[in-house]
Design a protein around this motif. Structure first.
Motif, short mmCIF file in Angstrom:
data_model
loop_
_atom_site.label_atom_id
_atom_site.label_comp_id
_atom_site.label_asym_id
_atom_site.label_seq_id
_atom_site.Cartn_x
_atom_site.Cartn_y
_atom_site.Cartn_z
N ASP A 186 39.05 68.22 20.66
CA ASP A 186 39.79 67.59 19.04
C ASP A 186 40.78 67.42 19.49
O ASP A 186 40.74 66.26 18.20
N PHE A 187 41.67 68.14 18.70
CA PHE A 187 42.64 67.65 18.90
C PHE A 187 43.36 66.36 19.07
O PHE A 187 43.84 65.56 18.30
N ASP A 188 43.30 66.66 20.69
CA ASP A 188 43.35 65.12 21.10
C ASP A 188 42.83 63.50 20.44
O ASP A 188 43.56 62.34 20.38
N ARG A 189 41.39 63.49 20.04
CA ARG A 189 41.20 62.40 19.72
C ARG A 189 41.90 61.93 17.66
O ARG A 189 41.91 61.02 17.86
N SER A 190 42.40 63.34 16.94
CA SER A 190 42.27 63.87 15.84
C SER A 190 43.83 63.04 15.88
O SER A 190 44.20 62.48 14.31
N HIS A 191 44.35 63.30 17.05
CA HIS A 191 46.40 63.04 16.43
C HIS A 191 46.33 62.04 17.96
O HIS A 191 47.89 61.40 18.10
N GLY A 192 45.16 61.18 18.25
CA GLY A 192 46.05 59.61 19.39
C GLY A 192 46.53 60.10 20.39
O GLY A 192 47.57 59.35 20.96
N ILE A 193 46.11 61.60 21.12
CA ILE A 193 46.44 61.74 22.99
C ILE A 193 45.48 61.35 23.31
O ILE A 193 44.89 60.96 23.25
N TYR A 194 46.13 60.12 23.97
CA TYR A 194 45.58 60.04 25.14
C TYR A 194 44.44 60.87 26.73
O TYR A 194 45.69 61.53 26.99
N SER A 195 44.15 61.39 26.89
CA SER A 195 43.34 61.65 28.18
C SER A 195 41.63 61.01 28.16
O SER A 195 41.54 60.69 27.39
N ILE A 196 41.18 61.69 29.59
CA ILE A 196 39.82 60.91 29.62
C ILE A 196 38.93 61.76 28.94
O ILE A 196 37.94 61.37 28.22
N PRO A 197 38.77 63.28 29.01
CA PRO A 197 38.15 63.62 27.52
C PRO A 197 38.52 62.83 26.41
O PRO A 197 37.10 62.82 25.94
N ALA A 198 38.95 62.40 26.01
CA ALA A 198 39.47 62.04 24.55
C ALA A 198 38.64 60.95 24.55
O ALA A 198 38.29 59.97 23.34
N ARG A 199 38.91 60.02 25.57
CA ARG A 199 38.31 59.00 25.51
C ARG A 199 37.08 58.73 25.96
O ARG A 199 36.31 57.81 25.52
N PHE A 200 36.58 59.45 26.98
CA PHE A 200 35.31 58.89 27.48
C PHE A 200 34.31 60.24 26.93
O PHE A 200 32.74 59.99 27.22
#
Length: 284
Positions: A186-200
């Motif tokens: 949740d944090f990565d998606r809301s703050h524009g942090i790139y990761s495989i969970p945030a992307r896929f």
């Protein structure tokens, strides 16, 4: 006061996590001549590993301090919490890279010439989450330098076997780092942090992690075949496969509560198991 600050620093860089890479460095050293390396080589490889990891983790905490401050999971880390100043951590970075440089100089000419490459990889990882979801593979590459660097430190050359071993470490590390990153979805998606969970998404990320954890043992097996290692090495590999399988059994898309166990306990055990079985295979 100095001792208190040093203890805070060790906690900040998670010094105990050195167990992930150090056994694989020793494994790389064992496999050069398939015999116990000289005590001098073991000493300088150990110091090089301490220097490399301490510098990398210190840089990571400096570079990510603003992200850490915004993330509830990491807001209590030493720099955002005000327990250590950035300037103090920079001292550790410079001392650690100096230790790595000096240790490389004691090992082999090629190890010393590759020092700038090691510094580049160890520094670049912390920036990758800002522009690519492949950041997990960059972390894997950084830890994969452990067995490759140890081989070069003794043999003073590249060979296929340590490259395969480093590749296995890279995919093993990337796989468990993906699991760990699911906690920050949740944090990565809301703050524009790139990761495989945030992307896929978490479900796809766990599947990708599982694929990486199939590739890693295949590369470890290829290492053993290239070097004609014995049954004890492959027995260790089978135990490692069992640990990877159990790790993925613990973590589900709707229940990440045991991700910490999967991250540290099982992966720390895996690296030690692989080293001990390789040591026994070489020794006996």
């Amino acid at each position: 006061m100095v001792w208190s600050k040093f203890r805070i620093f060790l906690e900040m860089i998670k010094f105990e996590h050195t167990i992930f890479a150090l056994p694989f460095a020793y494994t790389g050293a064992l496999l050069v001549h398939r015999s116990l390396p000289a005590g001098r080589d073991v000493l300088w490889i150990t110091l090089a590993m301490v220097g490399a990891r301490t510098a990398a983790m210190s840089l990571n905490r400096i570079i990510d301090r603003h992200i850490d401050a915004a993330n509830p999971r990491t807001a209590n880390r030493a720099i955002p919490a005000g327990l250590l100043r950035v300037g103090e951590v920079w001292v550790y970075v410079l001392l650690s890279f100096a230790l790595l440089f000096y240790a490389a100089a004691q090992l082999s000419p090629l190890a010393l010439r590759l020092f700038p490459v090691a510094v580049l990889v160890l520094t670049l990882y912390s920036y990758t989450k800002r522009f690519t979801w492949a950041c997990h593979l960059f972390l894997g590459l950084a830890l994969g330098l452990a067995p490759l660097g140890a081989w070069i430190a003794i043999a003073n050359r590249f060979d296929l076997a340590p490259v395969l071993l480093a590749g296995g470490v890279m995919f093993w590390v990337a796989g468990f780092d993906i699991i760990y990153a699911c906690d920050d979805y949740d944090f990565d998606r809301s703050h524009g942090i790139y990761s495989i969970p945030a992307r896929f998404g978490i479900l796809a990320a766990l599947r990708i992690s599982a694929v990486f954890h199939v590739v890693a043992p295949l590369l470890f097996a290829a290492t053993g075949l290239v070097l004609h290692l014995g049954w004890l090495y492959f027995a260790g590999l089978l135990l490692a496969v069992g640990l990877l399988f159990y790790q993925h059994h613990l973590v589900r898309p709707d229940d990440l509560s045991r991700a910490g166990v999967a991250f540290f306990n099982l992966n720390g055990t895996l690296s030690v198991v692989m080293f001990v079985c390789t040591l026994l295979d070489v020794w006996l």
